[in-house]
Design a protein around this motif. Structure first.
Motif, PDB file in Angstrom:
ATOM      1  N   SER A 177       0.825  -1.210   0.000  1.00 25.58           N
ATOM      2  CA  SER A 177       0.000   0.000   0.000  1.00 25.58           C
ATOM      3  C   SER A 177       0.857   1.257   0.000  1.00 25.58           C
ATOM      4  CB  SER A 177      -0.918   0.000   1.230  1.00 25.58           C
ATOM      5  OG  SER A 177      -0.149  -0.059   2.431  1.00 25.58           O
ATOM      6  N   SER A 178       1.989   1.223   0.705  1.00 22.94           N
ATOM      7  CA  SER A 178       2.888   2.376   0.739  1.00 22.94           C
ATOM      8  C   SER A 178       3.479   2.647  -0.631  1.00 22.94           C
ATOM      9  CB  SER A 178       4.015   2.146   1.755  1.00 22.94           C
ATOM     10  OG  SER A 178       3.505   2.064   3.066  1.00 22.94           O
ATOM     11  N   ARG A 179       3.859   1.585  -1.339  1.00 27.55           N
ATOM     12  CA  ARG A 179       4.444   1.774  -2.674  1.00 27.55           C
ATOM     13  C   ARG A 179       3.414   2.340  -3.644  1.00 27.55           C
ATOM     14  NH1 ARG A 179       7.250  -3.011  -1.063  1.00 27.55           N
ATOM     15  NH2 ARG A 179       5.632  -4.367  -1.928  1.00 27.55           N
ATOM     16  N   VAL A 180       2.168   1.903  -3.521  1.00 31.53           N
ATOM     17  CA  VAL A 180       1.111   2.425  -4.391  1.00 31.53           C
ATOM     18  C   VAL A 180       0.877   3.911  -4.108  1.00 31.53           C
ATOM     19  CG1 VAL A 180      -1.348   2.306  -4.941  1.00 31.53           C
ATOM     20  CG2 VAL A 180      -0.022   0.202  -4.688  1.00 31.53           C
ATOM     21  N   LEU A 181       0.835   4.270  -2.831  1.00 34.69           N
ATOM     22  CA  LEU A 181       0.607   5.661  -2.458  1.00 34.69           C
ATOM     23  C   LEU A 181       1.785   6.543  -2.869  1.00 34.69           C
ATOM     24  CD1 LEU A 181      -1.022   5.231   1.069  1.00 34.69           C
ATOM     25  CD2 LEU A 181      -2.129   6.005  -1.040  1.00 34.69           C
ATOM     26  N   ARG A 182       3.005   6.022  -2.790  1.00 38.07           N
ATOM     27  CA  ARG A 182       4.167   6.792  -3.242  1.00 38.07           C
ATOM     28  C   ARG A 182       4.042   7.120  -4.728  1.00 38.07           C
ATOM     29  NH1 ARG A 182       8.986   2.994  -0.839  1.00 38.07           N
ATOM     30  NH2 ARG A 182       8.292   2.955   1.347  1.00 38.07           N
ATOM     31  N   GLY A 183       3.666   6.115  -5.519  1.00 37.68           N
ATOM     32  CA  GLY A 183       3.495   6.345  -6.952  1.00 37.68           C
ATOM     33  C   GLY A 183       2.394   7.342  -7.248  1.00 37.68           C
ATOM     34  N   ALA A 184       1.279   7.255  -6.491  1.00 43.60           N
ATOM     35  CA  ALA A 184       0.175   8.190  -6.698  1.00 43.60           C
ATOM     36  C   ALA A 184       0.588   9.613  -6.347  1.00 43.60           C
ATOM     37  CB  ALA A 184      -1.022   7.754  -5.861  1.00 43.60           C
ATOM     38  N   LEU A 185       1.365   9.763  -5.276  1.00 43.08           N
ATOM     39  CA  LEU A 185       1.813  11.096  -4.874  1.00 43.08           C
ATOM     40  C   LEU A 185       2.825  11.671  -5.853  1.00 43.08           C
ATOM     41  CD1 LEU A 185       2.243  10.763  -0.990  1.00 43.08           C
ATOM     42  CD2 LEU A 185       0.758  12.372  -2.175  1.00 43.08           C
ATOM     43  N   PHE A 186       3.646  10.805  -6.430  1.00 44.43           N
ATOM     44  CA  PHE A 186       4.693  11.283  -7.331  1.00 44.43           C
ATOM     45  C   PHE A 186       4.156  11.605  -8.727  1.00 44.43           C
ATOM     46  CE2 PHE A 186       8.531  10.833 -10.004  1.00 44.43           C
ATOM     47  CZ  PHE A 186       9.365  11.712  -9.332  1.00 44.43           C
ATOM     48  N   LEU A 187       3.000  11.061  -9.069  1.00 40.77           N
ATOM     49  CA  LEU A 187       2.454  11.248 -10.415  1.00 40.77           C
ATOM     50  C   LEU A 187       2.288  12.714 -10.805  1.00 40.77           C
ATOM     51  CD1 LEU A 187       1.455   9.718 -12.904  1.00 40.77           C
ATOM     52  CD2 LEU A 187      -0.833   9.681 -11.882  1.00 40.77           C
ATOM     53  N   PRO A 188       1.752  13.602  -9.939  1.00 42.70           N
ATOM     54  CA  PRO A 188       1.632  15.013 -10.340  1.00 42.70           C
ATOM     55  C   PRO A 188       2.971  15.668 -10.656  1.00 42.70           C
ATOM     56  CG  PRO A 188       0.272  14.570  -8.422  1.00 42.70           C
ATOM     57  CD  PRO A 188       1.115  13.356  -8.633  1.00 42.70           C
ATOM     58  N   THR A 189       4.048  15.209 -10.028  1.00 50.02           N
ATOM     59  CA  THR A 189       5.362  15.805 -10.253  1.00 50.02           C
ATOM     60  C   THR A 189       5.809  15.646 -11.697  1.00 50.02           C
ATOM     61  OG1 THR A 189       5.954  15.304  -7.957  1.00 50.02           O
ATOM     62  CG2 THR A 189       7.763  15.852  -9.449  1.00 50.02           C
ATOM     63  N   LEU A 205      -1.599  26.266  -3.157  1.00 49.56           N
ATOM     64  CA  LEU A 205      -2.061  24.903  -2.911  1.00 49.56           C
ATOM     65  C   LEU A 205      -1.806  23.998  -4.108  1.00 49.56           C
ATOM     66  CD1 LEU A 205      -5.430  25.606  -1.056  1.00 49.56           C
ATOM     67  CD2 LEU A 205      -3.241  24.910  -0.071  1.00 49.56           C
ATOM     68  N   ILE A 206      -2.038  24.493  -5.310  1.00 51.78           N
ATOM     69  CA  ILE A 206      -1.810  23.683  -6.501  1.00 51.78           C
ATOM     70  C   ILE A 206      -0.327  23.364  -6.669  1.00 51.78           C
ATOM     71  CG2 ILE A 206      -1.954  23.655  -9.030  1.00 51.78           C
ATOM     72  CD1 ILE A 206      -4.460  25.380  -8.786  1.00 51.78           C
ATOM     73  N   ASN A 207       0.516  24.373  -6.488  1.00 52.36           N
ATOM     74  CA  ASN A 207       1.952  24.145  -6.628  1.00 52.36           C
ATOM     75  C   ASN A 207       2.462  23.189  -5.553  1.00 52.36           C
ATOM     76  OD1 ASN A 207       4.558  25.115  -8.004  1.00 52.36           O
ATOM     77  ND2 ASN A 207       5.026  25.485  -5.860  1.00 52.36           N
ATOM     78  N   THR A 208       1.932  23.305  -4.344  1.00 51.66           N
ATOM     79  CA  THR A 208       2.319  22.386  -3.262  1.00 51.66           C
ATOM     80  C   THR A 208       1.920  20.966  -3.604  1.00 51.66           C
ATOM     81  OG1 THR A 208       2.085  24.139  -1.605  1.00 51.66           O
ATOM     82  CG2 THR A 208       2.011  21.866  -0.815  1.00 51.66           C
ATOM     83  N   TRP A 209       0.704  20.790  -4.087  1.00 49.56           N
ATOM     84  CA  TRP A 209       0.231  19.464  -4.485  1.00 49.56           C
ATOM     85  C   TRP A 209       1.091  18.867  -5.589  1.00 49.56           C
ATOM     86  CZ3 TRP A 209      -1.992  18.212  -9.320  1.00 49.56           C
ATOM     87  CH2 TRP A 209      -2.523  16.914  -9.410  1.00 49.56           C
ATOM     88  N   LYS A 210       1.474  19.684  -6.560  1.00 54.92           N
ATOM     89  CA  LYS A 210       2.278  19.177  -7.676  1.00 54.92           C
ATOM     90  C   LYS A 210       3.667  18.751  -7.232  1.00 54.92           C
ATOM     91  CE  LYS A 210       4.353  20.429 -12.104  1.00 54.92           C
ATOM     92  NZ  LYS A 210       4.343  19.026 -12.525  1.00 54.92           N
ATOM     93  N   GLN A 211       4.300  19.516  -6.355  1.00 54.53           N
ATOM     94  CA  GLN A 211       5.681  19.242  -5.961  1.00 54.53           C
ATOM     95  C   GLN A 211       5.791  18.315  -4.755  1.00 54.53           C
ATOM     96  OE1 GLN A 211       8.000  20.250  -7.926  1.00 54.53           O
ATOM     97  NE2 GLN A 211       6.732  21.620  -9.154  1.00 54.53           N
ATOM     98  N   LEU A 212       4.684  18.022  -4.102  1.00 55.07           N
ATOM     99  CA  LEU A 212       4.729  17.270  -2.852  1.00 55.07           C
ATOM    100  C   LEU A 212       5.321  15.872  -3.031  1.00 55.07           C
ATOM    101  CD1 LEU A 212       3.965  17.353   0.155  1.00 55.07           C
ATOM    102  CD2 LEU A 212       1.727  16.407  -0.477  1.00 55.07           C
ATOM    103  N   GLY A 213       4.975  15.209  -4.125  1.00 56.29           N
ATOM    104  CA  GLY A 213       5.454  13.840  -4.338  1.00 56.29           C
ATOM    105  C   GLY A 213       6.967  13.747  -4.374  1.00 56.29           C
TER     106      GLY A 213
END
Length: 289
Positions: free
Chosen positions: A96-108, A157-165
């Protein structure tokens, strides 16, 4: 061929690439900042410091400086705090952690233009998803991109979301490098979770935090695409950050001299910020031998 020349020949293509696409443009911009040029005229008369004087006397410049500073001061701590909190949860090796990491990194790695277009629809006053949600709750519509304060907050907020991953992945690497023995010793000593985090985790990930701090501040001062697509610097200059002002000055008004002067000022400002961070934060960073 002399063996002493071989290393230099091997790196020569890279050095040539860096010179052509980095150092030559830098020195060209510095030269243009002392000249008056509009792209069309073959003449580029030398005007000395006139471009800098005009820029420093402009209300638009100081407005952009203020907006950029607010953007950086709010977005950088927000990014790092959220990234560290999420990374602390996702550092465990689980599916589950690996899936969430990929989901978070996708916007980047997603196109910034695509993200800006989608969020322009989301925060549209008339037909946006955000106002549709508020209407479903019985609340009124919000002028997300028409209100000066809300527009800047939305961009943050949008920029934070994009770079957060990206920040999360780097923090996970830093957290996983902390020796488990230190946590075991802290547990034996009866350390509480917050104490262990503050006394063990935070000091040992300071190199990671320092790296992300430098990168995120530079990125915050260079935000352009989201602004250009969503707000064009408006409303009333509330989101007109330095790089967007540079674009308008140089490539809309064709005032290349003043635009180059702004680029030089931005370059110098980032160097000064890097030196200040090195003095203030860098002194607290300790690397393992």
């Amino acid at each position: 061929m002399s063996p002493k020349l071989t290393p230099y020949l091997l790196v020569a293509p890279l050095l040539a690439f860096i010179a052509v696409f980095t150092y030559i443009p830098i020195f060209t911009s510095i030269d243009l900042s002392f000249r008056s040029w509009n792209f069309m005229s073959p003449d580029m008369p030398f005007v000395g410091l006139d471009n800098y004087a005009r820029l420093l006397g402009s209300q638009s410049f100081w407005n952009s400086m203020s907006v950029t500073t607010i953007f950086a001061v709010v977005s950088v701590p927000l990014r790092l705090a959220l990234a560290l909190a999420i990374a602390s949860y996702l550092k465990r090796e689980a599916a589950s952690s690996r899936v969430l990491r990929g989901a978070l990194f996708l916007p980047t790695i997603t196109s910034t233009v695509s993200i800006a277009v989608v969020f322009s629809w989301v925060f549209s006053t008339d037909y946006g998803l955000a106002n549709a949600f508020l209407s479903a709750l019985g609340l009124g519509k919000m002028p997300w991109l028409q209100d000066p304060t809300l527009a800047l907050l939305v961009l943050i907020l949008i920029n934070t979301w994009k770079q957060l991953g990206y920040d999360v992945i780097i923090y996970i690497a830093g957290l996983q490098a902390v020796p488990q023995e230190l946590y075991d010793a802290a547990a034996i000593d009866g350390g509480k979770r917050w104490q262990v985090f503050r006394r063990v985790t935070v000091p040992l990930i300071m190199p990671t935090t320092y790296f992300l701090l430098v990168v995120s501040v530079i990125e915050a001062f260079q935000v352009f695409t989201i602004i250009n697509v969503m707000t064009r610097g408006g409303p009333a200059g509330a989101t007109d950050m330095l790089v967007h002002l540079l674009y308008r000055t140089g490539f809309v008004l064709f005032d290349i001299g003043t635009g180059s002067a702004l680029a030089v000022i931005l370059f110098a400002l980032l160097i000064v910020l890097a030196l200040l961070k090195s003095r203030i934060v860098g002194s607290k960073v300790h690397y393992e031998a």
